[in-house]
Design a protein around this motif. Structure first.
Motif, PDB file in Angstrom:
ATOM      1  N   PRO A 192       0.845  -1.201   0.000  1.00 44.65           N
ATOM      2  CA  PRO A 192       0.000   0.000   0.000  1.00 44.65           C
ATOM      3  C   PRO A 192       0.882   1.254   0.000  1.00 44.65           C
ATOM      4  N   GLY A 193       0.342   2.353  -0.488  1.00 42.91           N
ATOM      5  CA  GLY A 193       1.042   3.634  -0.382  1.00 42.91           C
ATOM      6  C   GLY A 193       1.279   3.964   1.078  1.00 42.91           C
ATOM      7  N   LEU A 194       2.351   4.705   1.362  1.00 40.29           N
ATOM      8  CA  LEU A 194       2.684   4.999   2.755  1.00 40.29           C
ATOM      9  C   LEU A 194       2.152   6.373   3.159  1.00 40.29           C
ATOM     10  N   VAL A 195       1.847   6.479   4.450  1.00 37.61           N
ATOM     11  CA  VAL A 195       1.217   7.686   4.997  1.00 37.61           C
ATOM     12  C   VAL A 195       2.212   8.397   5.903  1.00 37.61           C
ATOM     13  N   ASP A 196       2.528   9.633   5.579  1.00 34.86           N
ATOM     14  CA  ASP A 196       3.434  10.440   6.406  1.00 34.86           C
ATOM     15  C   ASP A 196       2.569  11.383   7.240  1.00 34.86           C
ATOM     16  N   LEU A 197       2.428  11.041   8.515  1.00 40.41           N
ATOM     17  CA  LEU A 197       1.479  11.781   9.357  1.00 40.41           C
ATOM     18  C   LEU A 197       2.011  13.116   9.865  1.00 40.41           C
ATOM     19  N   HIS A 198       3.304  13.395   9.609  1.00 39.80           N
ATOM     20  CA  HIS A 198       3.834  14.646  10.164  1.00 39.80           C
ATOM     21  C   HIS A 198       5.128  15.051   9.477  1.00 39.80           C
ATOM     22  N   LEU A 199       5.096  16.173   8.765  1.00 40.42           N
ATOM     23  CA  LEU A 199       6.325  16.733   8.197  1.00 40.42           C
ATOM     24  C   LEU A 199       6.128  18.207   7.863  1.00 40.42           C
ATOM     25  N   HIS A 200       7.268  18.873   7.674  1.00 39.60           N
ATOM     26  CA  HIS A 200       7.292  20.327   7.484  1.00 39.60           C
ATOM     27  C   HIS A 200       7.833  20.642   6.100  1.00 39.60           C
ATOM     28  N   ALA A 201       6.946  21.052   5.188  1.00 35.30           N
ATOM     29  CA  ALA A 201       7.370  21.301   3.806  1.00 35.30           C
ATOM     30  C   ALA A 201       8.467  22.360   3.676  1.00 35.30           C
ATOM     31  N   PRO A 202       8.383  23.500   4.376  1.00 36.54           N
ATOM     32  CA  PRO A 202       9.396  24.542   4.159  1.00 36.54           C
ATOM     33  C   PRO A 202      10.769  24.158   4.701  1.00 36.54           C
ATOM     34  N   GLN A 203      10.817  23.160   5.571  1.00 30.46           N
ATOM     35  CA  GLN A 203      12.104  22.754   6.135  1.00 30.46           C
ATOM     36  C   GLN A 203      12.876  21.831   5.198  1.00 30.46           C
ATOM     37  N   TYR A 204      12.226  21.401   4.125  1.00 28.93           N
ATOM     38  CA  TYR A 204      12.894  20.466   3.214  1.00 28.93           C
ATOM     39  C   TYR A 204      14.156  21.078   2.604  1.00 28.93           C
ATOM     40  N   SER A 205      14.160  22.413   2.502  1.00 24.72           N
ATOM     41  CA  SER A 205      15.315  23.088   1.881  1.00 24.72           C
ATOM     42  C   SER A 205      16.605  22.889   2.666  1.00 24.72           C
ATOM     43  N   TYR A 206      16.525  22.680   3.974  1.00 23.57           N
ATOM     44  CA  TYR A 206      17.769  22.468   4.734  1.00 23.57           C
ATOM     45  C   TYR A 206      17.874  21.048   5.308  1.00 23.57           C
ATOM     46  N   CYS A 207      17.065  20.171   4.772  1.00 21.90           N
ATOM     47  CA  CYS A 207      17.052  18.783   5.232  1.00 21.90           C
ATOM     48  C   CYS A 207      18.458  18.165   5.145  1.00 21.90           C
ATOM     49  N   GLY A 208      18.860  17.487   6.218  1.00 21.02           N
ATOM     50  CA  GLY A 208      20.180  16.849   6.216  1.00 21.02           C
ATOM     51  C   GLY A 208      21.299  17.764   6.672  1.00 21.02           C
ATOM     52  N   THR A 209      20.955  18.996   7.024  1.00 20.36           N
ATOM     53  CA  THR A 209      21.947  19.882   7.655  1.00 20.36           C
ATOM     54  C   THR A 209      21.376  20.296   9.012  1.00 20.36           C
ATOM     55  N   ALA A 210      22.139  21.107   9.744  1.00 22.90           N
ATOM     56  CA  ALA A 210      21.648  21.682  11.004  1.00 22.90           C
ATOM     57  C   ALA A 210      21.290  20.609  12.024  1.00 22.90           C
ATOM     58  N   MET A 211      22.156  19.634  12.148  1.00 21.52           N
ATOM     59  CA  MET A 211      21.847  18.503  13.023  1.00 21.52           C
ATOM     60  C   MET A 211      22.634  18.539  14.329  1.00 21.52           C
ATOM     61  N   ASP A 212      23.059  19.730  14.731  1.00 26.27           N
ATOM     62  CA  ASP A 212      23.925  19.784  15.912  1.00 26.27           C
ATOM     63  C   ASP A 212      23.222  20.237  17.183  1.00 26.27           C
ATOM     64  N   LEU A 213      21.945  20.589  17.098  1.00 27.41           N
ATOM     65  CA  LEU A 213      21.298  21.216  18.256  1.00 27.41           C
ATOM     66  C   LEU A 213      20.072  20.446  18.729  1.00 27.41           C
ATOM     67  N   GLU A 214      19.745  20.698  20.004  1.00 26.55           N
ATOM     68  CA  GLU A 214      18.497  20.165  20.563  1.00 26.55           C
ATOM     69  C   GLU A 214      17.327  21.039  20.114  1.00 26.55           C
ATOM     70  N   LEU A 215      16.130  20.509  20.213  1.00 24.97           N
ATOM     71  CA  LEU A 215      14.927  21.096  19.611  1.00 24.97           C
ATOM     72  C   LEU A 215      14.789  22.620  19.703  1.00 24.97           C
ATOM     73  N   LEU A 216      14.774  23.174  20.920  1.00 24.23           N
ATOM     74  CA  LEU A 216      14.393  24.590  21.045  1.00 24.23           C
ATOM     75  C   LEU A 216      15.439  25.503  20.416  1.00 24.23           C
ATOM     76  N   ASP A 217      16.716  25.176  20.558  1.00 24.36           N
ATOM     77  CA  ASP A 217      17.768  25.976  19.913  1.00 24.36           C
ATOM     78  C   ASP A 217      17.761  25.756  18.395  1.00 24.36           C
TER      79      ASP A 217
END
Ligand code: GUN
Ligand code: FE
Length: 426
Positions: free
Chosen positions: A56-81
């Motif tokens: 069956p096709g897969l269902v993505d219940l949660h994602l942020h379209a505008p954040q796709y531009s920096y996907c795979g970068t900016a992985m050094d911080l905890e959520l709020l920062d």
């Protein structure tokens, strides 16, 4: 092509612990599954995928379209920062219609090429950019609930609505535009109210959103109990609440009559979890994101076996991939870490359970809107993926279940074809 059949090896999950494998033909009529047979149905075109796995096709219940531009970068911080330093500055760019159009074109292109057929998506607080995203998703043939964000506190001036009243007026303008266009109201792409999370949305704004949810009969989505610092902050911001979820439920934005997706629910205390279950709040479990923004590991097995509604989310760009097969593998992996390091009361998840969550589990959200999603059963939406695992072949013979597992874990497969509501997208 209103009526046709696929031939191949069909895999789906009628229950969380049952991987059903069938060889044969699945008939599609008017976008719905209309019968499975061992022999070729007469008088219809057959698309022959003999030897291929079809899920069956897969269902993505949660994602942020505008954040796709920096996907795979900016992985050094905890959520709020991470939000303050990377997310808000990028999302602010979507005030520019040209930037939004271009940014969303990359996102929608790649979502269309991915295993996802349905999604619940966060846009930004900008109404026009959100409408642009909705149009692009509709043109791509995907099914989605999309949210213009509600944010009137705790972000920079450049990325915050000036007041609750102004934000509510824009939200109403957005809902009215969707209604006027018709196809953005009851079609495959629809609006979903989206207070980003309680720290972003003050009481007056939240109250107004609850009223709009009832007035316009639209669902809601947000984040819940993702990170210890966030939870402590919500307790400070909302001293009258007993738990985080109450900051939504007291304004009618927590399931019940308003179908609601809450992302994460990692640290939900018993009272919060009990209300989620009672109100049929849909949990979006996002294991790749939880790893990257150092959130924690949600008790997904407890939710799945204990009667909660739960599906999977990529949470791009907290999550680093749109590929829900990778998210399924991560769900299994982090459940083992949880079992080893945190809590042995629930066994780790299996790949069958991960597929169930990515199909039937998340698909159940559409049942609230009269659509059956996630199985190859009569009357279910004809959402199907034909997997190409030729690159994974070797001298061994693998069962269909093993081939699915390798496809998810190795990440080197590809899609041969993709169908959404009976339309061939790839
Ligand atoms: N909480 C509030 N906003 C966000 C977001 O953009 N991503 C994640 N993972 N959590 C959030
Ligand atoms: Fe998120």
């Amino acid at each position: 092509m209103d009526c046709f059949a696929l031939k191949g090896t069909f895999i789906d999950t009628p229950t969380p612990d049952a991987l059903r494998v069938r060889e044969g033909y699945l008939l599609c009529e008017n976008g719905l599954c209309a019968g499975f047979s061992r022999t070729a149905p007469a008088g219809v075109e057959i698309l022959d995928y003999t030897g291929r796995i079809i899920t069956p096709g897969l269902v993505d219940l949660h994602l942020h379209a505008p954040q796709y531009s920096y996907c795979g970068t900016a992985m050094d911080l905890e959520l709020l920062d991470w939000l303050q330093q990377y997310t808000y500055p990028e999302e602010a760019h979507y005030a520019d219609p040209e930037y939004a159009k271009l940014g969303y074109s990359y996102f929608v292109r790649d979502l269309k090429n991915s295993a996802t057929t349905r999604a619940c998506i966060f846009a930004t607080l900008h109404t026009d950019a959100t409408l642009e995203l909705m149009h692009q998703l509709k043109d791509a043939g995907l099914s989605a609930f999309v949210g213009k964000l509600a944010m009137d506190r705790n972000s920079p001036d450049t990325y915050r609505e000036p007041s609750a009243a102004a934000g509510l007026a824009e939200t109403r303008r957005w809902l009215d535009t969707c209604r006027t266009e018709g196809s953005l109201h009851a079609g495959p792409v629809r609006p979903m109210l989206t207070p980003r999370f309680t720290p972003s949305t003050g009481d007056e704004y939240m109250k107004g959103l609850g009223e709009l949810a009832a007035e316009y009969s639209v669902p809601a989505q947000s984040h819940l109990s993702e990170n210890p610092g966030e939870i402590a902050w919500v307790a400070e911001l909302c001293p009258d609440t007993k738990f985080y979820g109450e900051s939504y439920s007291r304004f009618g934005l927590f399931g019940n009559n308003v179908p609601t997706v809450m992302a994460h629910c990692i640290y939900s205390p018993d009272a919060e979890a009990a209300l989620m279950k009672r109100n049929r709040v849909m949990i979006a479990h996002c294991p790749t994101s939880n790893e990257n923004v150092i959130a924690g590991i949600a008790p997904a097995a407890k939710y799945l076996h204990g009667g909660w509604r739960i599906g999977l989310g990529s949470d791009v760009a907290g999550g680093h991939t749109l590929d829900l097969f990778a998210v399924m593998a991560a769900a299994v992996q982090v459940s083992k870490l949880r079992w080893r390091y945190i809590d042995q009361s629930e066994k780790p998840l299996t790949m069958t359970e991960a597929l169930y969550m990515a199909t039937v589990g998340g698909g159940d959200f559409w049942a609230d809107f009269g659509e059956n999603v996630g199985l190859f059963e009569d009357g279910y939406a004809f959402d199907a993926l034909v997997l190409d695992d030729a690159a994974l072949k070797n001298m061994r013979t693998f069962t269909p279940a093993e081939r699915l597992e390798r496809y998810a874990y190795l990440g080197r497969g590809a899609l041969t074809a993709k169908f959404a509501q009976g339309k061939k997208l790839l």
